[in-house]
Design a protein around this motif. Structure first.
Motif, PDB file in Angstrom:
ATOM      1  N   VAL A 147       0.847  -1.193   0.000  1.00 28.06           N
ATOM      2  CA  VAL A 147       0.000   0.000   0.000  1.00 28.06           C
ATOM      3  C   VAL A 147       0.880   1.238   0.000  1.00 28.06           C
ATOM      4  N   ILE A 148       0.497   2.234  -0.804  1.00 30.13           N
ATOM      5  CA  ILE A 148       1.289   3.447  -0.986  1.00 30.13           C
ATOM      6  C   ILE A 148       0.360   4.654  -0.909  1.00 30.13           C
TER       7      ILE A 148
ATOM      8  N   ARG B 252      -7.004  -3.348   5.150  1.00 33.83           N
ATOM      9  CA  ARG B 252      -7.661  -2.489   6.145  1.00 33.83           C
ATOM     10  C   ARG B 252      -6.705  -1.452   6.717  1.00 33.83           C
ATOM     11  N   ASN B 253      -5.480  -1.899   6.994  1.00 34.41           N
ATOM     12  CA  ASN B 253      -4.479  -1.072   7.650  1.00 34.41           C
ATOM     13  C   ASN B 253      -3.120  -1.291   7.004  1.00 34.41           C
ATOM     14  N   VAL B 254      -2.176  -0.465   7.427  1.00 28.76           N
ATOM     15  CA  VAL B 254      -0.772  -0.695   7.115  1.00 28.76           C
ATOM     16  C   VAL B 254      -0.232  -1.700   8.134  1.00 28.76           C
TER      17      VAL B 254
ATOM     18  N   MET C  49      -0.972   2.167  11.457  1.00 28.90           N
ATOM     19  CA  MET C  49      -0.408   0.813  11.473  1.00 28.90           C
ATOM     20  C   MET C  49      -1.202  -0.069  12.407  1.00 28.90           C
ATOM     21  N   ALA C  50      -1.534  -1.275  11.912  1.00 29.20           N
ATOM     22  CA  ALA C  50      -2.297  -2.208  12.717  1.00 29.20           C
ATOM     23  C   ALA C  50      -1.501  -2.661  13.910  1.00 29.20           C
TER      24      ALA C  50
ATOM     25  N   VAL D 117       8.211  -0.303   0.231  1.00 30.95           N
ATOM     26  CA  VAL D 117       6.829   0.128   0.467  1.00 30.95           C
ATOM     27  C   VAL D 117       6.244  -0.665   1.618  1.00 30.95           C
ATOM     28  N   SER D 118       5.144  -0.176   2.153  1.00 38.25           N
ATOM     29  CA  SER D 118       4.484  -0.848   3.272  1.00 38.25           C
ATOM     30  C   SER D 118       3.590  -1.981   2.784  1.00 38.25           C
ATOM     31  N   THR D 119       3.407  -2.970   3.638  1.00 47.00           N
ATOM     32  CA  THR D 119       2.474  -4.052   3.351  1.00 47.00           C
ATOM     33  C   THR D 119       1.131  -3.760   4.026  1.00 47.00           C
TER      34      THR D 119
END
Length: 436
Positions: free
Chosen positions: A33-34, A169-171, A434-435, A163-165
């Motif tokens: 997710v970006i 629903r969330n990062v 962030m989750a 990049v983030s995973t």
């Protein structure tokens, strides 16, 4: 049974078990997710993706903003080339890369097959050698998406893009790295870009675009949601994920989508669909079957070939005749007077429906069809592309905003939601927290 046979059976069983375990491995994320930002401080509205890059001693991240271009054949950005790059040699806050030699296969591959296709750009030759290197560099043509001017950049082995995973629903806490080849351009190449945007992120079907380097555990499915606001980012996903936007945290955005086939174009790495008709208040403007329609993240407004544009403007004028007209403001050809003596009220106009294969309709509602240009004038956000415009239709970013769009290369189809505002959400509603 001999000892050799027993050992063979054990080894085969072990390998089989390992392959089965790998096949059954499910990563804790379903996508990357970006965040996506909107910019209005250039010659036209543009959108960028924020991606982390490694710099200096390979222990720190440098966040860079890249213009999103779903048509570009490769990534290019501001950076320095150093053939003898070592920790401490890179200037502060600068991305440094190793050059690709003009003798390496990537150089010829990009130049001849996966380069920008622009007849106005001069052909490139072998590049100069870097001091102490002894090999020629690999200049490649680039086209500035803001000005349309030609330039040159030097192809390089690129550092990691991180990049983030996400679980949709969330990062999540994990990061995902990709290692694409890209091209280094001087800082002067980005003077016309929005502030703090120093690169072009290719998200096309080219093998040198970012999606090629994101495959592996991720499926070739890209979802893009451009924000209409400057203050809160939209979102870009890559992977076979469910997608959730606040406040409807239990509703998968996939449930809003309709799909139409993606079409291939012989001279482009971008994304195309077929449009059969344009309908405005039950009146159909018929087109040739599957009229080639390009999707663009660089063109700010939908462009129509002159004959199509004239039909649309004529019909739209009839269904909005109760709204006082105003003198057109370039680049628009149909504008309305929105001045009032009382409280400001936004105008409401009928939907413009793009009719696709199997009768699917991509509805363009008021928020995506009417642009408030001045305090007293609003205009139909479609422009005349000229009598010989090819492709006949280019759908631009104003029509993308707050629409959830999916480029599904696994099934060669394009998914679209129409306006999310009608679903009580928008593109700026992804929870980037962030989750836990």
């Amino acid at each position: 049974m001999s000892l050799l046979i027993k050992l063979t059976i054990v080894v085969v069983a072990f390998i089989s078990h390992e392959h089965e375990a790998i096949a059954q491995f499910q990563p804790p994320y379903t996508s990357i997710v970006i965040p996506v930002s909107k910019h209005i401080d250039a010659a036209k509205p543009l959108y960028s993706a924020k991606i982390l890059t490694v710099y200096e001693d390979y222990t720190q991240y440098l966040p860079l903003n890249f213009l999103i271009d779903i048509d570009a054949p490769f990534i290019w950005h501001e950076c320095d080339l150093q053939w003898n790059h070592y920790p401490g040699s890179c200037p502060p806050n600068t991305l440094c890369n190793y050059p690709i030699s003009c003798e390496e296969y990537q150089c010829e591959d990009v130049r001849t097959t996966y380069s920008y296709d622009n007849p106005s750009c001069r052909p490139v030759n072998k590049g100069p050698t870097l001091p102490g290197w002894g090999y020629c560099t690999c200049p490649v043509t680039v086209v500035n998406p803001v000005t349309g001017s030609c330039g040159q950049a030097l192809l390089s082995y690129d550092h990691e893009y991180t990049v983030s995973t996400s679980d949709g629903r969330n990062v999540l806490s994990g990061l995902y790295g990709a290692y694409p080849n890209a091209a280094c351009a001087p800082s002067s190449s980005f003077e016309s870009f929005p502030t703090n945007v120093t690169g072009v992120m290719a998200l096309s079907t080219s093998p040198y675009a970012l999606p090629t380097y994101l495959n592996g555990p991720l499926k070739s499915i890209m979802a893009l949601c451009l924000p209409s606001t400057l203050s809160v980012p939209g979102v870009l996903f890559y992977g076979n994920s469910s997608y959730y936007l606040l406040p409807q945290s239990d509703v998968d955005v996939k449930s809003f989508l309709s799909y139409t086939p993606l079409l291939k174009h012989p001279y482009s790495f971008g994304y195309f669909i077929g449009v059969n008709a344009i309908v405005i208040k039950k009146r159909s403007i018929d087109l040739l079957a599957n009229t080639t329609t390009k999707l663009s993240t660089i063109d700010p407004y939908t462009t129509l070939r002159t004959d199509i544009y004239n039909h649309v403007v004529r019909r739209f004028s009839l269904v909005t005749k109760r709204i006082p007209p105003a003198e057109p403001i370039a680049p628009f050809g149909l504008c309305f007077n929105t001045s009032t003596k009382g409280p400001k009220v936004s105008i409401k106009v009928p939907d413009i429906d793009f009719v696709l294969e199997e009768g699917k309709k991509w509805s363009v509602s008021t928020g995506n069809s009417i642009k408030q240009v001045t305090e007293d004038v609003a205009c139909l956000a479609f422009v005349d592309g000229g009598a010989t415009s090819e492709p006949a239709i280019v759908i631009g970013t104003y029509q993308f905003e707050d629409n959830f769009l999916v480029f599904d290369l696994e099934k060669s189809r394009f998914g679209f939601s129409s306006s999310l505002l009608r679903k009580k959400t928008c593109c700026a509603s992804f929870n980037f927290t962030m989750a836990t």
